[in-house]
Design a protein around this motif. Structure first.
Motif, PDB file in Angstrom:
ATOM      1  N   ASP A 111       0.837  -1.199   0.000  1.00  0.00           N
ATOM      2  CA  ASP A 111       0.000   0.000   0.000  1.00  0.00           C
ATOM      3  C   ASP A 111       0.876   1.256   0.000  1.00  0.00           C
ATOM      4  N   PRO A 112       0.807   2.075  -1.072  1.00  0.00           N
ATOM      5  CA  PRO A 112       1.623   3.285  -1.126  1.00  0.00           C
ATOM      6  C   PRO A 112       1.339   4.259   0.023  1.00  0.00           C
ATOM      7  N   ALA A 113       0.155   4.181   0.618  1.00  0.00           N
ATOM      8  CA  ALA A 113      -0.214   5.077   1.713  1.00  0.00           C
ATOM      9  C   ALA A 113       0.282   4.575   3.069  1.00  0.00           C
ATOM     10  N   GLU A 114       0.966   3.430   3.086  1.00  0.00           N
ATOM     11  CA  GLU A 114       1.476   2.865   4.347  1.00  0.00           C
ATOM     12  C   GLU A 114       2.345   3.894   5.070  1.00  0.00           C
ATOM     13  N   SER A 115       2.025   4.141   6.322  1.00  0.00           N
ATOM     14  CA  SER A 115       2.793   5.079   7.133  1.00  0.00           C
ATOM     15  C   SER A 115       4.137   4.476   7.504  1.00  0.00           C
ATOM     16  N   LEU A 116       5.178   5.285   7.387  1.00  0.00           N
ATOM     17  CA  LEU A 116       6.520   4.861   7.771  1.00  0.00           C
ATOM     18  C   LEU A 116       7.011   5.615   8.995  1.00  0.00           C
ATOM     19  N   SER A 117       6.113   6.293   9.684  1.00  0.00           N
ATOM     20  CA  SER A 117       6.518   7.168  10.784  1.00  0.00           C
ATOM     21  C   SER A 117       7.264   6.422  11.889  1.00  0.00           C
ATOM     22  N   ASP A 118       6.914   5.171  12.144  1.00  0.00           N
ATOM     23  CA  ASP A 118       7.580   4.409  13.190  1.00  0.00           C
ATOM     24  C   ASP A 118       8.545   3.362  12.625  1.00  0.00           C
ATOM     25  N   ALA A 119       8.680   3.327  11.306  1.00  0.00           N
ATOM     26  CA  ALA A 119       9.521   2.311  10.674  1.00  0.00           C
ATOM     27  C   ALA A 119      10.998   2.578  10.965  1.00  0.00           C
ATOM     28  N   GLN A 120      11.744   1.494  11.107  1.00  0.00           N
ATOM     29  CA  GLN A 120      13.168   1.614  11.315  1.00  0.00           C
ATOM     30  C   GLN A 120      13.962   1.150  10.105  1.00  0.00           C
ATOM     31  N   VAL A 121      13.461   0.094   9.426  1.00  0.00           N
ATOM     32  CA  VAL A 121      14.185  -0.476   8.289  1.00  0.00           C
ATOM     33  C   VAL A 121      13.211  -0.789   7.169  1.00  0.00           C
ATOM     34  N   VAL A 122      13.574  -0.383   5.961  1.00  0.00           N
ATOM     35  CA  VAL A 122      12.824  -0.746   4.760  1.00  0.00           C
ATOM     36  C   VAL A 122      13.792  -1.497   3.850  1.00  0.00           C
ATOM     37  N   ASP A 123      13.397  -2.709   3.451  1.00  0.00           N
ATOM     38  CA  ASP A 123      14.196  -3.514   2.536  1.00  0.00           C
ATOM     39  C   ASP A 123      13.566  -3.480   1.155  1.00  0.00           C
ATOM     40  N   ILE A 124      14.391  -3.235   0.136  1.00  0.00           N
ATOM     41  CA  ILE A 124      13.956  -3.241  -1.257  1.00  0.00           C
ATOM     42  C   ILE A 124      14.533  -4.495  -1.899  1.00  0.00           C
ATOM     43  N   LEU A 125      13.653  -5.430  -2.270  1.00  0.00           N
ATOM     44  CA  LEU A 125      14.073  -6.746  -2.755  1.00  0.00           C
ATOM     45  C   LEU A 125      13.612  -6.991  -4.186  1.00  0.00           C
ATOM     46  N   PRO A 126      14.539  -7.038  -5.137  1.00  0.00           N
ATOM     47  CA  PRO A 126      14.176  -7.393  -6.506  1.00  0.00           C
ATOM     48  C   PRO A 126      13.799  -8.869  -6.566  1.00  0.00           C
ATOM     49  N   PRO A 127      13.131  -9.282  -7.631  1.00  0.00           N
ATOM     50  CA  PRO A 127      12.831 -10.707  -7.787  1.00  0.00           C
ATOM     51  C   PRO A 127      14.146 -11.502  -7.846  1.00  0.00           C
ATOM     52  N   PHE A 128      14.150 -12.626  -7.185  1.00  0.00           N
ATOM     53  CA  PHE A 128      15.330 -13.499  -7.192  1.00  0.00           C
ATOM     54  C   PHE A 128      15.010 -14.771  -7.963  1.00  0.00           C
ATOM     55  N   ALA A 129      15.993 -15.323  -8.593  1.00  0.00           N
ATOM     56  CA  ALA A 129      15.849 -16.616  -9.271  1.00  0.00           C
ATOM     57  C   ALA A 129      16.993 -17.498  -8.804  1.00  0.00           C
ATOM     58  N   GLY A 130      16.765 -18.742  -8.841  1.00  0.00           N
ATOM     59  CA  GLY A 130      17.825 -19.652  -8.429  1.00  0.00           C
ATOM     60  C   GLY A 130      17.407 -21.083  -8.668  1.00  0.00           C
ATOM     61  N   GLY A 131      18.291 -21.941  -8.353  1.00  0.00           N
ATOM     62  CA  GLY A 131      17.929 -23.337  -8.576  1.00  0.00           C
ATOM     63  C   GLY A 131      18.991 -24.248  -8.080  1.00  0.00           C
TER      64      GLY A 131
END
Length: 79
Positions: free
Chosen positions: A59-79
């Motif tokens: 949700d783009p409207a998610e409040s981050l006021s109390d957030a400490q860490v935001v992780d940005i994770l691209p799609p991963f592939a593996g096998g």
């Protein structure tokens, strides 16, 4: 300040693995990161998952006021 951790292609496109950002909402954070890192980063960011303090958030409207860490994770592939 929120610590933003970038992984794999997101870190490559931004040129950093982590940075501090001050944002009130997820939409604000995304906008700030796109302005800092440009179009190539924005294209990668569109495909990424976002975790706020370990919790998946879409949700783009998610409040981050109390957030400490935001992780940005691209799609991963593996096998």
């Amino acid at each position: 300040m929120i610590q933003v951790r970038l992984f794999a292609a997101a870190a490559d496109a931004a040129g950093v693995a982590s940075e501090d950002v001050s944002s009130e909402t997820l939409a604000d954070l995304v906008r700030e990161l796109q302005e800092r890192h440009g179009e190539q980063f924005a294209a990668v960011l569109d495909r990424c998952s976002v975790l706020v303090d370990g919790r998946a958030v879409t949700d783009p409207a998610e409040s981050l006021s109390d957030a400490q860490v935001v992780d940005i994770l691209p799609p991963f592939a593996g096998g």
